[in-house]
Design an enzyme around this catalytic site. Sequence first.
Site, PDB file in Angstrom:
ATOM      1  N   SER A 242      -9.423   1.879   2.518  1.00 41.87           N
ATOM      2  CA  SER A 242      -8.301   2.622   2.037  1.00 41.87           C
ATOM      3  C   SER A 242      -7.212   1.729   1.451  1.00 41.87           C
ATOM      4  O   SER A 242      -6.255   2.210   0.871  1.00 41.87           O
ATOM      5  CB  SER A 242      -7.714   3.457   3.179  1.00 41.87           C
ATOM      6  OG  SER A 242      -7.097   2.618   4.142  1.00 41.87           O
ATOM      7  N   SER A 243      -7.406   0.434   1.600  1.00 39.68           N
ATOM      8  CA  SER A 243      -6.470  -0.530   1.006  1.00 39.68           C
ATOM      9  C   SER A 243      -7.036  -1.102  -0.285  1.00 39.68           C
ATOM     10  O   SER A 243      -6.747  -2.235  -0.657  1.00 39.68           O
ATOM     11  CB  SER A 243      -6.170  -1.656   2.002  1.00 39.68           C
ATOM     12  OG  SER A 243      -5.549  -1.163   3.155  1.00 39.68           O
TER      13      SER A 243
ATOM     14  N   LYS B 110       0.856  -1.191   0.000  1.00 41.76           N
ATOM     15  CA  LYS B 110       0.000   0.000   0.000  1.00 41.76           C
ATOM     16  C   LYS B 110       0.891   1.240   0.000  1.00 41.76           C
ATOM     17  O   LYS B 110       1.856   1.324   0.754  1.00 41.76           O
ATOM     18  CB  LYS B 110      -0.884  -0.038   1.245  1.00 41.76           C
ATOM     19  CG  LYS B 110      -1.849   1.095   1.385  1.00 41.76           C
ATOM     20  CD  LYS B 110      -2.703   0.885   2.648  1.00 41.76           C
ATOM     21  CE  LYS B 110      -3.714   1.971   2.834  1.00 41.76           C
ATOM     22  NZ  LYS B 110      -4.577   1.699   4.001  1.00 41.76           N
TER      23      LYS B 110
ATOM     24  N   ILE C 216      -8.052   0.955   9.373  1.00 39.99           N
ATOM     25  CA  ILE C 216      -8.593   1.787  10.441  1.00 39.99           C
ATOM     26  C   ILE C 216     -10.105   1.620  10.475  1.00 39.99           C
ATOM     27  O   ILE C 216     -10.691   1.340  11.493  1.00 39.99           O
ATOM     28  CB  ILE C 216      -8.216   3.276  10.252  1.00 39.99           C
ATOM     29  CG1 ILE C 216      -6.713   3.464  10.403  1.00 39.99           C
ATOM     30  CG2 ILE C 216      -8.963   4.153  11.243  1.00 39.99           C
ATOM     31  CD1 ILE C 216      -6.223   4.856  10.070  1.00 39.99           C
ATOM     32  N   GLY C 217     -10.718   1.746   9.312  1.00 37.77           N
ATOM     33  CA  GLY C 217     -12.170   1.702   9.232  1.00 37.77           C
ATOM     34  C   GLY C 217     -12.733   0.451   8.572  1.00 37.77           C
ATOM     35  O   GLY C 217     -13.909   0.398   8.261  1.00 37.77           O
ATOM     36  N   GLY C 218     -11.901  -0.551   8.338  1.00 34.72           N
ATOM     37  CA  GLY C 218     -12.405  -1.795   7.783  1.00 34.72           C
ATOM     38  C   GLY C 218     -11.953  -2.118   6.378  1.00 34.72           C
ATOM     39  O   GLY C 218     -12.434  -3.068   5.778  1.00 34.72           O
ATOM     40  N   SER C 219     -11.009  -1.386   5.836  1.00 35.59           N
ATOM     41  CA  SER C 219     -10.640  -1.584   4.441  1.00 35.59           C
ATOM     42  C   SER C 219     -10.000  -2.935   4.168  1.00 35.59           C
ATOM     43  O   SER C 219     -10.038  -3.404   3.031  1.00 35.59           O
ATOM     44  CB  SER C 219      -9.711  -0.474   3.968  1.00 35.59           C
ATOM     45  OG  SER C 219      -8.442  -0.569   4.565  1.00 35.59           O
TER      46      SER C 219
END
Length: 178
Positions: free
Chosen positions: A150-151, A75, A171-174
């Site tokens: 984000s990934s 990433k 962070i948020g589930g990516s």
Amino acid sequence: DLLQASAVELAAWVRGRIVSSSELVECSIRRIQQVNPALNAVVHTRFDAARKEAKAADERSDREGALHGVPCTIKEFFAVEGSPQTGGLVARRNMSSTSDAPIVRRLRAAGAIVVGTTNVPEGGIWIESYNALYGRTNNPWDVRCTSGGSSGGEGAIVAAGGSAFGLGSDIGGSVRIP
């Protein structure tokens, strides 16, 4: 099939000399070149360096690394020496990493070979991997849809068989949700 095998299987095959690291890297490069125009998942390639690293891996008699000779993608948020590290921000367009992030160093120490870095959302926290610098990453199952964030670049290229494994963050589930 080299595109369907897990990173653990591929490493075992390289250690057992069933397949060479060079073959794996070339397979990964060909697949990235085939699918990336539609996906826009890999935003920076290091194909020449990866080929040299694979050749060196094949020449080593010591093949003990858990990921010896296995190609991967990283990433774009993680520092990969000599590669852009923009975070998808236009203002960081000319920023490149001067050294590897600790986790990238650890992956290399385990024998992994980085073939490229992958797309991210601008600034990192967004529900899709889109930014004004690289554009949008598309879903490998339906390019009319986003790959998520984000990934998203990592998820898309791994799902499309262009990378045996990738380094993402969550962070948020990516990593967990897609």
